[in-house]
Design a protein around this motif. Sequence first.
Motif, mmCIF file in Angstrom:
data_model
loop_
_atom_site.group_PDB
_atom_site.id
_atom_site.type_symbol
_atom_site.label_atom_id
_atom_site.label_comp_id
_atom_site.label_asym_id
_atom_site.label_seq_id
_atom_site.Cartn_x
_atom_site.Cartn_y
_atom_site.Cartn_z
ATOM 1 N N GLY A 147 32.176 1.442 -48.579
ATOM 2 C CA GLY A 147 33.278 2.281 -48.119
ATOM 3 C C GLY A 147 34.030 3.035 -49.193
ATOM 4 N N HIS A 148 33.929 2.598 -50.424
ATOM 5 C CA HIS A 148 34.688 3.261 -51.477
ATOM 6 C C HIS A 148 34.142 4.663 -51.780
ATOM 7 C CE1 HIS A 148 37.244 -0.192 -52.632
ATOM 8 N NE2 HIS A 148 36.243 -0.874 -52.107
ATOM 9 N N GLY A 149 32.849 4.845 -51.664
ATOM 10 C CA GLY A 149 32.273 6.181 -51.845
ATOM 11 C C GLY A 149 32.806 7.151 -50.811
ATOM 12 N N ASP A 150 32.830 6.719 -49.554
ATOM 13 C CA ASP A 150 33.371 7.559 -48.481
ATOM 14 C C ASP A 150 34.856 7.846 -48.705
ATOM 15 O OD1 ASP A 150 30.916 7.611 -47.207
ATOM 16 O OD2 ASP A 150 31.407 5.920 -45.894
ATOM 17 N N HIS A 151 35.589 6.832 -49.134
ATOM 18 C CA HIS A 151 37.021 7.008 -49.387
ATOM 19 C C HIS A 151 37.256 8.095 -50.427
ATOM 20 C CE1 HIS A 151 41.209 6.195 -50.283
ATOM 21 N NE2 HIS A 151 40.863 6.139 -51.561
ATOM 22 N N TRP A 152 36.547 8.015 -51.543
ATOM 23 C CA TRP A 152 36.771 8.978 -52.612
ATOM 24 C C TRP A 152 36.257 10.365 -52.252
ATOM 25 C CZ3 TRP A 152 40.437 8.401 -55.854
ATOM 26 C CH2 TRP A 152 40.882 7.121 -56.152
ATOM 27 N N THR A 153 35.283 10.453 -51.368
ATOM 28 C CA THR A 153 34.854 11.759 -50.853
ATOM 29 C C THR A 153 35.993 12.380 -50.057
ATOM 30 O OG1 THR A 153 32.533 11.111 -50.767
ATOM 31 C CG2 THR A 153 33.196 12.935 -49.356
ATOM 32 N N SER A 154 36.642 11.583 -49.220
ATOM 33 C CA SER A 154 37.769 12.070 -48.421
ATOM 34 C C SER A 154 38.949 12.474 -49.294
ATOM 35 C CB SER A 154 38.225 11.000 -47.420
ATOM 36 O OG SER A 154 37.217 10.702 -46.519
ATOM 37 N N VAL A 155 39.243 11.673 -50.302
ATOM 38 C CA VAL A 155 40.343 11.984 -51.212
ATOM 39 C C VAL A 155 40.082 13.309 -51.921
ATOM 40 C CG1 VAL A 155 41.490 11.279 -53.359
ATOM 41 C CG2 VAL A 155 41.059 9.594 -51.560
ATOM 42 N N THR A 156 38.870 13.483 -52.425
ATOM 43 C CA THR A 156 38.521 14.721 -53.118
ATOM 44 C C THR A 156 38.674 15.919 -52.196
ATOM 45 O OG1 THR A 156 37.006 13.529 -54.559
ATOM 46 C CG2 THR A 156 36.674 15.911 -54.378
ATOM 47 N N GLN A 157 38.224 15.787 -50.965
ATOM 48 C CA GLN A 157 38.338 16.897 -50.009
ATOM 49 C C GLN A 157 39.798 17.197 -49.695
ATOM 50 O OE1 GLN A 157 35.631 18.767 -48.983
ATOM 51 N NE2 GLN A 157 37.331 20.105 -48.500
ATOM 52 N N PHE A 158 40.624 16.171 -49.553
ATOM 53 C CA PHE A 158 42.053 16.356 -49.291
ATOM 54 C C PHE A 158 42.714 17.131 -50.430
ATOM 55 C CE2 PHE A 158 46.470 15.098 -49.801
ATOM 56 C CZ PHE A 158 46.982 15.394 -48.546
ATOM 57 N N VAL A 159 42.418 16.738 -51.653
ATOM 58 C CA VAL A 159 43.006 17.421 -52.810
ATOM 59 C C VAL A 159 42.534 18.870 -52.857
ATOM 60 C CG1 VAL A 159 43.097 17.486 -55.339
ATOM 61 C CG2 VAL A 159 43.363 15.311 -54.130
ATOM 62 N N ARG A 160 41.260 19.101 -52.630
ATOM 63 C CA ARG A 160 40.746 20.482 -52.636
ATOM 64 C C ARG A 160 41.383 21.316 -51.529
ATOM 65 N NH1 ARG A 160 34.536 18.880 -53.806
ATOM 66 N NH2 ARG A 160 34.732 18.820 -56.068
ATOM 67 N N ASP A 161 41.517 20.734 -50.350
ATOM 68 C CA ASP A 161 42.114 21.454 -49.223
ATOM 69 C C ASP A 161 43.573 21.795 -49.472
ATOM 70 O OD1 ASP A 161 39.703 21.277 -47.895
ATOM 71 O OD2 ASP A 161 40.357 19.689 -46.517
ATOM 72 N N ASN A 162 44.248 21.019 -50.305
ATOM 73 C CA ASN A 162 45.674 21.206 -50.562
ATOM 74 C C ASN A 162 45.966 21.567 -52.010
ATOM 75 O OD1 ASN A 162 46.990 20.279 -47.893
ATOM 76 N ND2 ASN A 162 45.432 18.749 -48.316
ATOM 77 N N GLU A 163 44.981 22.158 -52.670
ATOM 78 C CA GLU A 163 45.094 22.449 -54.091
ATOM 79 C C GLU A 163 46.324 23.309 -54.416
ATOM 80 O OE1 GLU A 163 42.353 24.123 -57.751
ATOM 81 O OE2 GLU A 163 41.515 23.973 -55.737
ATOM 82 N N SER A 164 46.591 24.318 -53.616
ATOM 83 C CA SER A 164 47.744 25.185 -53.905
ATOM 84 C C SER A 164 49.047 24.410 -53.776
ATOM 85 C CB SER A 164 47.751 26.408 -52.995
ATOM 86 O OG SER A 164 47.873 26.031 -51.642
ATOM 87 N N LEU A 165 49.121 23.502 -52.836
ATOM 88 C CA LEU A 165 50.310 22.669 -52.664
ATOM 89 C C LEU A 165 50.513 21.754 -53.877
ATOM 90 C CD1 LEU A 165 51.826 22.818 -49.904
ATOM 91 C CD2 LEU A 165 51.048 20.498 -49.557
ATOM 92 N N TRP A 166 49.428 21.157 -54.357
ATOM 93 C CA TRP A 166 49.495 20.297 -55.545
ATOM 94 C C TRP A 166 49.959 21.101 -56.745
ATOM 95 C CZ3 TRP A 166 49.105 15.124 -55.333
ATOM 96 C CH2 TRP A 166 48.464 14.550 -54.235
#
Length: 50
Positions: free
Chosen positions: A23-42
């Motif tokens: 499950g950790h691989g899937d978790h970090w895939t989701s985290v990476t996608q979240f950060v990319r999707d919200n890059e301008s906000l970050w």
Amino acid sequence: MYELLKNSHATGAEPWGTMFTTGHGDHWTSVTQFVRDNESLWAEAVRAPQ
């Protein structure tokens, strides 16, 4: 982190290899996608005055 887990799984390095498949691989895939999707906000939050 995802790359560390993925590469460890490929080479059999523990405990990271097992973490990738439990499950950790899937978790970090989701985290990476979240950060990319919200890059301008970050970026805006980092630049915001204190």
